[in-house]
Design a protein around this motif. Structure first.
Motif, short mmCIF file in Angstrom:
data_model
loop_
_atom_site.label_atom_id
_atom_site.label_comp_id
_atom_site.label_asym_id
_atom_site.label_seq_id
_atom_site.Cartn_x
_atom_site.Cartn_y
_atom_site.Cartn_z
N THR A 141 0.85 -1.16 -0.18
CA THR A 141 0.06 0.03 -0.08
C THR A 141 0.81 1.33 -0.05
N LEU A 142 1.93 1.32 0.79
CA LEU A 142 2.75 2.40 0.96
C LEU A 142 3.47 2.56 -0.48
N LEU A 143 3.79 1.79 -1.08
CA LEU A 143 4.52 1.71 -2.23
C LEU A 143 3.73 2.01 -3.39
N ASN A 144 2.39 1.73 -3.36
CA ASN A 144 1.43 2.34 -4.52
C ASN A 144 1.08 3.81 -4.27
N ARG A 145 1.08 4.19 -2.91
CA ARG A 145 0.70 5.42 -2.56
C ARG A 145 1.74 6.25 -3.12
N ALA A 146 2.90 5.91 -2.71
CA ALA A 146 4.37 6.49 -3.09
C ALA A 146 4.47 6.73 -4.55
N ARG A 147 4.09 5.77 -5.48
CA ARG A 147 4.26 5.91 -6.58
C ARG A 147 3.26 6.98 -7.20
N GLN A 148 2.09 6.90 -6.78
CA GLN A 148 0.97 7.69 -7.32
C GLN A 148 1.47 9.23 -6.82
N MET A 149 2.03 9.58 -5.67
CA MET A 149 2.49 10.82 -5.33
C MET A 149 3.74 11.16 -6.20
N LEU A 150 4.55 10.20 -6.41
CA LEU A 150 5.61 10.65 -7.33
C LEU A 150 5.05 10.91 -8.75
N LYS A 151 4.30 10.28 -9.20
CA LYS A 151 3.65 10.52 -10.59
C LYS A 151 3.07 12.06 -10.60
N ASP A 152 2.27 12.27 -9.65
CA ASP A 152 1.71 13.49 -9.57
C ASP A 152 2.77 14.80 -9.67
N LYS A 153 3.69 14.49 -8.65
CA LYS A 153 4.87 15.67 -8.53
C LYS A 153 5.71 15.74 -9.88
N LEU A 154 5.68 14.61 -10.32
CA LEU A 154 6.48 14.58 -11.64
C LEU A 154 5.76 15.33 -12.77
N GLU A 155 4.36 15.21 -12.70
CA GLU A 155 3.48 15.54 -13.84
C GLU A 155 3.53 16.97 -13.73
N GLU A 156 3.59 17.40 -12.34
CA GLU A 156 3.51 18.97 -12.08
C GLU A 156 4.71 19.68 -12.50
N VAL A 157 5.90 18.99 -12.43
CA VAL A 157 7.27 19.34 -12.72
C VAL A 157 7.31 19.72 -14.23
N GLU A 158 6.68 18.71 -15.13
CA GLU A 158 6.58 18.84 -16.56
C GLU A 158 5.90 20.11 -17.02
N LYS A 159 4.71 20.34 -16.10
CA LYS A 159 4.00 21.50 -16.65
C LYS A 159 4.67 22.60 -16.43
#
Length: 159
Positions: A141-159
């Motif tokens: 669960t922690l891995l999945n949540r961390a992956r989602q948080m990382l995905k969201d943060k990296l998408e913000e950086v790309e914008k």
């Protein structure tokens, strides 16, 4: 008490791991060196006999994580600011961090531990659950949540 040769061998094998874990938690080179010394002092003075090299490494990781948490909870640490935060110019080397590393470092501690152990140390979820004393499903669960948080943060950086 362990011999100097045993301590040197442990530092050679696990020193980089201890430093990386500390940097993930503390983001401070001076505190990292303090915890590094504490971990290996405990290793020399108090460590039990180990069943295997994996058991020894897990013990060192556990002691490192606990020492980092203890330092972060300490009165001194919570009531002081590092000098680097007071500078107008960014600290030397901080502009070289990749977006991914910055995103990982910005995760809450419970996620950083799991991400670090899984991706950098290449432990399985079952091994991480034993090291961190968490249920295997909690680790997933922690891995999945961390992956989602990382995905969201990296998408913000790309914008």
């Amino acid at each position: 008490m362990r011999s100097e040769e045993e301590a040197g061998r442990a530092i050679d094998l696990y020193g980089d791991t201890v430093r990386r874990i500390c940097m993930v938690h503390l983001k401070n080179a001076a505190d990292t060196e303090d915890i590094f010394q504490t971990v290996f002092l405990k290793y020399v003075l108090h460590s039990p006999d180990f069943d295997s090299p994996e058991h020894e490494k897990a013990w060192i990781i556990r002691v490192t994580v606990n020492a980092c948490k203890d330092l972060l909870k300490s009165f001194f640490h919570s009531k002081t600011l590092p000098l680097d935060t007071l500078r107008a110019v960014p600290a030397k080397g901080t502009e070289d961090y990749s977006d991914v590393l910055e995103a990982v470092l910005s995760l809450p501690a419970k996620y950083k531990d799991v991400v670090y152990l899984y991706y950098y140390e290449e432990y399985s979820a079952a091994e991480i659950s034993r090291i961190l004393r968490k249920n295997v499903n909690t680790v997933y669960t922690l891995l999945n949540r961390a992956r989602q948080m990382l995905k969201d943060k990296l998408e913000e950086v790309e914008k």
